[in-house]
Design a protein around this motif. Structure first.
Motif, PDB file in Angstrom:
ATOM      1  N   PHE A  63       0.816  -1.207   0.000  1.00  9.83           N
ATOM      2  CA  PHE A  63       0.000   0.000   0.000  1.00  9.83           C
ATOM      3  C   PHE A  63       0.852   1.262   0.000  1.00  9.83           C
ATOM      4  O   PHE A  63       0.437   2.324   0.463  1.00  9.83           O
ATOM      5  N   GLY A  64       2.062   1.114  -0.534  1.00 10.76           N
ATOM      6  CA  GLY A  64       2.898   2.269  -0.762  1.00 10.76           C
ATOM      7  C   GLY A  64       3.707   2.743   0.421  1.00 10.76           C
ATOM      8  O   GLY A  64       4.358   3.787   0.336  1.00 10.76           O
ATOM      9  N   VAL A  65       3.690   2.025   1.532  1.00  8.01           N
ATOM     10  CA  VAL A  65       4.474   2.409   2.700  1.00  8.01           C
ATOM     11  C   VAL A  65       5.877   1.850   2.550  1.00  8.01           C
ATOM     12  O   VAL A  65       6.061   0.662   2.241  1.00  8.01           O
ATOM     13  N   ARG A  66       6.877   2.704   2.740  1.00  8.34           N
ATOM     14  CA  ARG A  66       8.263   2.240   2.651  1.00  8.34           C
ATOM     15  C   ARG A  66       8.533   1.161   3.703  1.00  8.34           C
ATOM     16  O   ARG A  66       8.100   1.290   4.851  1.00  8.34           O
ATOM     17  N   VAL A  67       9.249   0.140   3.283  1.00  7.19           N
ATOM     18  CA  VAL A  67       9.561  -0.961   4.192  1.00  7.19           C
ATOM     19  C   VAL A  67      10.318  -0.450   5.410  1.00  7.19           C
ATOM     20  O   VAL A  67      10.057  -0.874   6.547  1.00  7.19           O
ATOM     21  N   SER A  68      11.252   0.470   5.190  1.00  6.42           N
ATOM     22  CA  SER A  68      12.044   0.994   6.295  1.00  6.42           C
ATOM     23  C   SER A  68      11.168   1.717   7.309  1.00  6.42           C
ATOM     24  O   SER A  68      11.336   1.565   8.518  1.00  6.42           O
ATOM     25  N   VAL A  69      10.196   2.504   6.820  1.00  7.34           N
ATOM     26  CA  VAL A  69       9.302   3.241   7.712  1.00  7.34           C
ATOM     27  C   VAL A  69       8.389   2.289   8.464  1.00  7.34           C
ATOM     28  O   VAL A  69       8.208   2.405   9.685  1.00  7.34           O
ATOM     29  N   ALA A  70       7.812   1.327   7.757  1.00  7.17           N
ATOM     30  CA  ALA A  70       6.910   0.372   8.396  1.00  7.17           C
ATOM     31  C   ALA A  70       7.630  -0.439   9.461  1.00  7.17           C
ATOM     32  O   ALA A  70       7.098  -0.668  10.556  1.00  7.17           O
ATOM     33  N   ALA A  71       8.854  -0.866   9.158  1.00  7.82           N
ATOM     34  CA  ALA A  71       9.609  -1.684  10.115  1.00  7.82           C
ATOM     35  C   ALA A  71      10.014  -0.880  11.339  1.00  7.82           C
ATOM     36  O   ALA A  71       9.856  -1.340  12.482  1.00  7.82           O
ATOM     37  N   LEU A  72      10.535   0.326  11.122  1.00 13.59           N
ATOM     38  CA  LEU A  72      10.997   1.139  12.240  1.00 13.59           C
ATOM     39  C   LEU A  72       9.847   1.535  13.158  1.00 13.59           C
ATOM     40  O   LEU A  72       9.951   1.438  14.381  1.00 13.59           O
ATOM     41  N   THR A  73       8.743   1.978  12.569  1.00 10.79           N
ATOM     42  CA  THR A  73       7.596   2.389  13.388  1.00 10.79           C
ATOM     43  C   THR A  73       6.950   1.193  14.077  1.00 10.79           C
ATOM     44  O   THR A  73       6.460   1.319  15.206  1.00 10.79           O
ATOM     45  N   ALA A  74       6.965   0.020  13.435  1.00 11.47           N
ATOM     46  CA  ALA A  74       6.432  -1.180  14.074  1.00 11.47           C
ATOM     47  C   ALA A  74       7.277  -1.574  15.283  1.00 11.47           C
ATOM     48  O   ALA A  74       6.744  -1.961  16.329  1.00 11.47           O
ATOM     49  N   ALA A  75       8.591  -1.459  15.137  1.00  7.31           N
ATOM     50  CA  ALA A  75       9.476  -1.759  16.270  1.00  7.31           C
ATOM     51  C   ALA A  75       9.265  -0.749  17.393  1.00  7.31           C
ATOM     52  O   ALA A  75       9.234  -1.114  18.581  1.00  7.31           O
ATOM     53  N   TYR A  76       9.109   0.517  17.041  1.00  3.79           N
ATOM     54  CA  TYR A  76       8.879   1.574  18.031  1.00  3.79           C
ATOM     55  C   TYR A  76       7.584   1.301  18.797  1.00  3.79           C
ATOM     56  O   TYR A  76       7.540   1.379  20.032  1.00  3.79           O
TER      57      TYR A  76
END
Length: 350
Positions: free
Chosen positions: A122-135
């Motif tokens: 859905f267009g979310v960068r993998v890096s952003v999704a992973a970092l925010t999920a970890a946070y």
């Protein structure tokens, strides 16, 4: 002597060595919990066989468990939006609940992999999704641990209180004092804790995911974290209610609302410390042992119901998470894509 000729004084533990240690710890925990359960069965065989489980309470517990994670879904979505992406709530929920199943795979990182991969659609960068999920994961578990510490006065068995020091008895007579002080300290220390959580989340993601190119890593506002902590507190209270519904399924007296702080303390400690036990997938064994230990101190619950409730909450939460992930992934996949396309055409609706 040149650097190439220098011999290190100690060699790092090889990867297979760490895996062996993790499996040994997991087996030890499962053995201990299993032995405790077997001893309890031998001592309380008649009481265990007399337990009649009421399915309706289990269904309500499962629904409550699913709803309890919605604040985390919202918080994760808001973090991705503040990081520059625009995910909808339904795609975020879909990735979040599907990612829950990854915690049963050893290593914990599978949760982030699943969530990041699904959000990429859905267009979310993998890096952003992973970092925010970890946070989000570190934040919600951290709040759970703090909440358990705040509710410790409700965990102490009143019948054994006379054996404790006088200052503990004084604190126990004011059960609201400790939660108020600890939660106050939590809120005033959030700016520092925010940097700490961000540091850990970057370390987690960079070690296994390509999160080195995340932009605007500091864009997660402290205001969002304050609101998120309140949302997480509501989430843990609902998880406590889910455990209370499990306990209600084992008796005829229904919900004992006075035990709600105890339920919340047990479930928050079990999840937070189970998450910290990296050797145990989904805190297997650790969660059950902590829940049974904390609940057993209540005279209205007892060791028998405590142990059964610890097993049932695992089964109910797993089944509810599995069904929710199935429904969101398969039954709503087309709808999710339609919603995503519409929000891409009309970004102002976000």
């Amino acid at each position: 002597m040149s650097d190439s000729q220098a011999t290190p004084s100690s060699k790092p533990v090889p990867a297979w060595g760490w895996k062996l240690i993790k499996w040994a710890l997991l087996v030890s925990v499962l053995y201990y919990v299993g032995r405790q359960g077997y001893q309890l069965y031998q001592e309380q065989r008649e009481a265990l066989t007399d337990i009649q489980i009421k399915p309706m309470w289990l269904i309500l517990s499962g629904v409550c468990s699913v709803v309890a994670w919605l604040p985390s879904v919202w918080f994760w979505q808001r973090m991705m939006i503040e990081s520059g992406d625009s995910p909808g709530f339904l795609p975020t929920a879909r990735a979040y609940y599907c990612g829950h199943l990854g915690k049963y795979i050893p290593g914990k990182i599978s949760v982030l992999l699943i969530r990041a991969t699904l959000m990429k659609e859905f267009g979310v960068r993998v890096s952003v999704a992973a970092l925010t999920a970890a946070y989000e994961t570190l934040a919600v578990m951290g709040v759970g641990l703090v909440l358990f510490l705040a509710l410790v006065p409700y965990v102490i068995n009143v019948d054994q209180l006379a054996e404790w020091p006088a200052w503990i008895q004084s604190i126990q007579s004011r059960p609201v004092l400790v939660p108020t002080l600890i939660l106050f300290v939590l809120f005033i220390s959030l700016p520092f804790l925010s940097r700490l959580i961000n540091l850990f989340s970057q370390k987690i993601t960079k070690s296994d995911l390509d999160a080195s190119k995340v932009e605007n890593q500091s864009s997660i506002s402290i205001q969002l974290l304050y609101v998120g902590v309140i949302a997480f507190l509501i989430s843990w209270v609902l998880h406590g209610l889910s455990l209370g519904l499990i306990i209600a399924s084992l008796g005829n007296s229904g919900l004992d609302w006075q035990e709600w702080p105890l339920w919340t303390a047990a479930i928050s400690a079990a999840f937070a410390l189970g998450f910290a036990a990296l050797f145990a997938p989904a805190g297997l064994g650790v969660r059950e042992g902590l829940i049974a230990l904390i609940l057993a101190g209540s005279p209205t619950i007892g060791p028998v119901n405590a142990f059964v409730a610890a097993l049932l909450i695992r089964i109910v939460s797993f089944v509810s998470e599995l069904l929710t992930a199935f429904v969101l992934y398969y039954c709503f996949s087309n709808r999710v894509q339609i919603n995503h396309n519409s929000t891409q055409k009309n970004p102002e609706t976000l």
